[in-house]
Design an enzyme around this catalytic site. Structure first.
Site, mmCIF file in Angstrom:
data_model
loop_
_atom_site.group_PDB
_atom_site.id
_atom_site.type_symbol
_atom_site.label_atom_id
_atom_site.label_comp_id
_atom_site.label_asym_id
_atom_site.label_seq_id
_atom_site.Cartn_x
_atom_site.Cartn_y
_atom_site.Cartn_z
ATOM 1 N N SER A 133 -0.707 -7.392 5.759
ATOM 2 C CA SER A 133 -2.049 -7.307 5.248
ATOM 3 C C SER A 133 -1.779 -7.691 3.629
ATOM 4 O O SER A 133 -1.212 -8.512 3.055
ATOM 5 C CB SER A 133 -2.807 -5.942 5.501
ATOM 6 O OG SER A 133 -3.860 -6.018 5.018
ATOM 7 N N ARG A 199 -14.429 4.024 3.235
ATOM 8 C CA ARG A 199 -13.368 3.921 4.295
ATOM 9 C C ARG A 199 -14.184 3.594 5.695
ATOM 10 O O ARG A 199 -13.628 2.813 6.710
ATOM 11 C CB ARG A 199 -12.670 5.465 4.296
ATOM 12 C CG ARG A 199 -11.601 5.576 5.691
ATOM 13 C CD ARG A 199 -10.758 4.611 5.353
ATOM 14 N NE ARG A 199 -9.537 5.089 6.210
ATOM 15 C CZ ARG A 199 -8.217 4.393 5.886
ATOM 16 N NH1 ARG A 199 -8.075 3.158 5.222
ATOM 17 N NH2 ARG A 199 -7.254 4.552 6.729
ATOM 18 N N ASP A 288 -7.927 -9.659 15.261
ATOM 19 C CA ASP A 288 -7.988 -9.368 14.007
ATOM 20 C C ASP A 288 -9.229 -9.983 13.449
ATOM 21 O O ASP A 288 -9.214 -11.346 13.688
ATOM 22 C CB ASP A 288 -6.685 -9.732 13.270
ATOM 23 C CG ASP A 288 -6.822 -9.253 11.763
ATOM 24 O OD1 ASP A 288 -7.766 -8.703 11.292
ATOM 25 O OD2 ASP A 288 -5.655 -9.440 11.044
ATOM 26 N N HIS A 317 -6.973 -5.727 13.176
ATOM 27 C CA HIS A 317 -6.066 -5.908 11.939
ATOM 28 C C HIS A 317 -5.102 -4.633 12.156
ATOM 29 O O HIS A 317 -3.906 -4.888 11.542
ATOM 30 C CB HIS A 317 -7.061 -5.717 10.750
ATOM 31 C CG HIS A 317 -6.102 -5.977 9.445
ATOM 32 N ND1 HIS A 317 -5.733 -7.219 9.142
ATOM 33 C CD2 HIS A 317 -5.810 -5.292 8.435
ATOM 34 C CE1 HIS A 317 -5.030 -7.202 7.911
ATOM 35 N NE2 HIS A 317 -5.286 -5.852 7.338
ATOM 36 N N ASP A 318 -5.482 -3.611 12.482
ATOM 37 C CA ASP A 318 -4.779 -2.384 12.732
ATOM 38 C C ASP A 318 -3.419 -2.591 13.320
ATOM 39 O O ASP A 318 -2.511 -1.979 13.593
ATOM 40 C CB ASP A 318 -5.225 -0.985 12.944
ATOM 41 C CG ASP A 318 -5.948 -0.324 11.920
ATOM 42 O OD1 ASP A 318 -5.536 -0.716 10.496
ATOM 43 O OD2 ASP A 318 -6.722 0.557 11.870
#
Length: 336
Positions: A133, A199, A288, A317-318
């Site tokens: 990332s 967040r 992702d 993405h994580d």
């Protein structure tokens, strides 16, 4: 955690200067006599320099990035709140925290700061530079700035320039912080509710529809309130507020927006990618939606010495943080 104090002005890409610079960093293992066993880990947005803590399964004893054989370095990025100079740091010219007055920084500034640390540590060659990332953004920049120092690259869930999609997400996150009525207060605690909302926006891009439905669907069909998915988002927001800071989050999302490897290098991303000669391993995550596989495919098409591996994962993405066994296996095989 160790700290490197650079007691001279540090010039930023925008022309401004920081009067001095502190860089927080961790090292693991020992630099060998040949100085050819260095692995430098670049971290992502809200991580810190303790890579063995946040990337367990990839970095650590018995892992592919092993302190028993490698000298591993991870440094906290400029603008963060984990020990490196950032908005909460004291401005030596005023004796007060920078807060809103902290200057705009770029990915390139972060790398130039870490080059100073590399020199301080007596490292002349980095065998493997790696990051996922935002960490990948730094690694790409560094591979261009110091072509002869960086020997191999490992880039996960990343891209050569921030996309319009990414910039729009970051702008939305900053709007959430700016909407917090405390944001304009000159206190370190300003913007905490906004940070929680920012967040929440981020979590929706780090994961995706499939994993959210799989993990956060309620079994109780009679509910009218207190849904599992809502609790999850609240929990993740609260957790970040306890460990991070709104000023750093606001500033670092601005830095993400500046990621463009072709800036000042002719303006053509493909040409700059073709100039990166290091042997490179690319990993993309199938689900992702923040930095989709199309970005890594585009990179592989133009990086002259690259290998692309797609990891099938539901974690979006994580996945670059979650799928440590798959990532470790791919990296181990590629390193040989």
């Amino acid at each position: 955690m160790k700290q490197f104090e650079y007691n001279r002005p540090f010039k930023l890409e925008n022309g401004q200067e920081l009067p001095s610079l502190t860089i927080a960093y961790h090292t693991y293992g020992t630099l060998n006599a040949e100085k050819n066993n260095v692995i430098w880990v670049c971290h992502a947005l809200t991580a810190n320099s303790d890579a063995a803590d946040w990337w367990q399964g990839v970095v650590g004893t018995g892992c592919v990035i092993n302190p028993e054989t490698h000298f591993i370095v991870c440094a906290n990025i400029l603008g963060s709140c984990y020990g490196t100079t950032g908005p909460l740091s004291i401005n030596p010219l005023t004796g007060k925290p920078w807060l809103h007055q902290f200057p705009l920084i770029t990915i390139r500034d972060m790398v130039n700061a870490h080059i100073l640390l590399r020199q301080q540590l007596g490292i002349d060659s980095i065998h493997l530079l790696m990051g996922g990332s935002m960490g990948g953004y730094q690694a790409m920049e560094w591979s261009i700035l110091e072509k002869d120092v960086i020997k191999n690259l490992f880039l996960l869930a990343t891209s050569p320039a921030e996309s319009a999609w990414g910039i729009a997400i970051h702008a939305t996150q900053r709007l959430a912080i700016e909407a917090d009525c405390t944001w304009q207060q000159d206190t370190p605690e300003a913007g905490q509710k906004g940070l929680k909302a920012a967040r929440a926006v981020g979590m929706l891009t780090y994961r995706n529809y499939g994993i959210m439905v799989q993990k956060q669907t309620d079994s109780d069909t009679e509910k009218l309130n207190d849904y599992k998915a809502a609790s999850y988002i609240n929990y993740q927001g609260d957790k970040l507020v306890k460990r991070f800071n709104a000023y750093s989050y606001w500033m670092l999302t601005k830095a993400l927006d500046t990621h463009q490897i072709a800036r000042g290098r002719g303006g053509d991303v493909e040409t700059v990618l073709q100039s990166i000669q290091q042997r490179t391993l690319l990993i993309g995550i199938s689900s992702d939606i923040l930095c989709p596989l199309t970005e890594q495919i585009h990179m592989q098409e133009h990086l002259p010495n690259s290998t692309l591996v797609e990891i099938d994962s539901a974690y979006g993405h994580d996945g670059f943080m979650v799928e440590v066994q798959k990532i470790g296996k791919v990296l181990q095989e590629w390193l040989g």
